[in-house]
Design an enzyme around this catalytic site. Structure first.
Site, short mmCIF file in Angstrom:
data_model
loop_
_atom_site.label_atom_id
_atom_site.label_comp_id
_atom_site.label_asym_id
_atom_site.label_seq_id
_atom_site.Cartn_x
_atom_site.Cartn_y
_atom_site.Cartn_z
N CYS A 1 -31.88 -0.85 -44.45
CA CYS A 1 -31.07 -1.02 -45.67
C CYS A 1 -29.58 -0.86 -45.38
O CYS A 1 -29.14 0.18 -44.87
CB CYS A 1 -31.54 0.00 -46.71
SG CYS A 1 -30.35 0.43 -47.97
N CYS B 1 -8.76 1.43 -54.48
CA CYS B 1 -8.04 2.43 -53.68
C CYS B 1 -9.02 3.27 -52.86
O CYS B 1 -8.78 3.57 -51.69
CB CYS B 1 -7.21 3.35 -54.59
SG CYS B 1 -6.03 2.49 -55.65
#
Length: 363
Positions: A51, A175
């Site tokens: 995964c 950010c």
């Protein structure tokens, strides 16, 4: 009997070692009920090795486990590999249908789903709140300068510095996504005295006037304050590391690669490379003139290049006194020196010398 006891203890020790990877406890049907026994808070990651999101989470999950290790009597960070046949019933029992699935056993054998953000800080806050602990991540020293009204002008408007500034807000998703690469960017230019990687939190009340002054309306906003202009040129290129590094190298006239090492060619001077090529093919008398010619070039170089320029002249004089074999032996000597744990300015110095010596090798 003693031998049997010894073998048994060794076997038990081996099992114990296999039940943890670092400070992350590896769970299976054999130890799940023993670990998740209601006596402590247990935070579990149900995952599959293939995964992508699990792989991305793995480093932060290890940091989380390391952070809670000193209070392991209160908090356990654990994981279950749902791809293993023996664990499938366990994962099914806790209704795991996607990866990673995060669950907290809050001093209980009953699981609660965690659906929040997966950053270390968010996970840490969540677990601290549930376990009534107050542990904090030990953060590595940062090479990104934090700006505020007290230092903005002295750092950013310093005409001897090239400065990249990120105007950001702590809640901004883009950010947060940029933060790890921005830290690597700071590390990359840590040894460049004329390059500064900086950031300012526009959500902080004291900083709002500065962010407004530079026209910041969205986050993150990146601006380049070069030596030649302190107006703040908006950076509008890609936000991947390679693009950042190519931009800064070009703007600042430096030559770094990701992580901070100097790129091949750093320290080289084109005019002196040409003279070096002539020098190795020239007769003794011609070489004397080429040394003088090289010194003239060095004298005309900018101050920041004269150390490298002078090394060209030193190599020429040494070859003239000894032989061209000096180049090969010196490359071997320096290569051996830098193969150790050398870093910082000394590593840069030797990297430039190696690059310059390459210009004297027979073509």
């Amino acid at each position: 009997m003693k031998i049997l006891l010894f073998v048994t203890l060794i076997a038990l020790a081996f099992v114990a070692l296999c039940s943890a990877e670092g400070n992350v406890v590896v769970l299976s049907p054999d130890n799940f009920d023993t670990v998740v026994d209601g006596s402590k808070t247990v935070f579990v990651k149900f995952y599959a090795p293939w995964c992508g999101h699990c792989k991305k989470l793995a480093p932060d999950f290890e940091i989380l486990a390391d952070t809670f290790a000193p209070v392991s009597n209160k908090v356990v960070i654990a994981k279950v590999d749902c791809d293993q046949a023996d664990n499938k019933a366990l994962c099914s029992k806790y209704d795991v249908s996607g990866y990673p699935t995060l669950k907290i056993f809050d001093k209980s054998t009953t699981a609660k789903d965690y659906n929040g953000a997966r950053s270390v800080d968010e996970l840490l806050t969540y677990i601290n709140n549930h376990a009534k602990t107050n542990v904090k991540v030990k953060k590595a020293p940062s090479n990104v300068v934090d700006l505020s009204p007290s230092n903005f002008d002295s750092v950013v408007l310093d005409k001897s510095k090239n400065v990249l500034v990120e105007f950001y807000a702590p809640w901004c998703g883009h950010c947060k996504k940029l933060m790890p690469d921005y830290e690597i960017l700071g590390n990359t230019y840590a040894n460049e005295k004329d390059v500064v990687i900086a950031k300012i939190d526009c959500d902080a009340a004291d900083n709002k006037a500065i962010c407004s002054k530079y026209g910041v309306t969205g986050f993150p906003t990146l601006k380049w304050f070069g030596k030649q202009s302190k107006d703040g040129e908006k950076y509008e290129q890609g936000r991947d590391l390679d693009t950042f590094i190519n931009y800064i190298n070009k703007q600042a006239g430096v030559n770094r690669v990701k992580g901070g090492k100097l790129a091949v060619g750093a320290g080289r001077v084109e005019q002196l490379d040409t003279i070096a090529t002539e020098f190795i093919a020239a007769a003794a008398e011609v070489r004397k003139e080429l040394v003088k010619k090289a010194q003239t070039v060095v004298d005309s170089l900018p101050e920041e290049l004269r150390t490298e320029g002078s090394y060209y002249v030193k190599v020429m004089k040494t070859i003239a006194e000894k032989s061209i074999d000096f180049v090969t032996t010196e490359i071997a000597r320096i290569t051996k020196l830098v193969s150790g744990s050398m870093s910082g300015k000394k590593a840069d110095e030797f990297a430039k010398k190696l690059n310059i010596l390459e210009s004297f090798k027979s073509k």
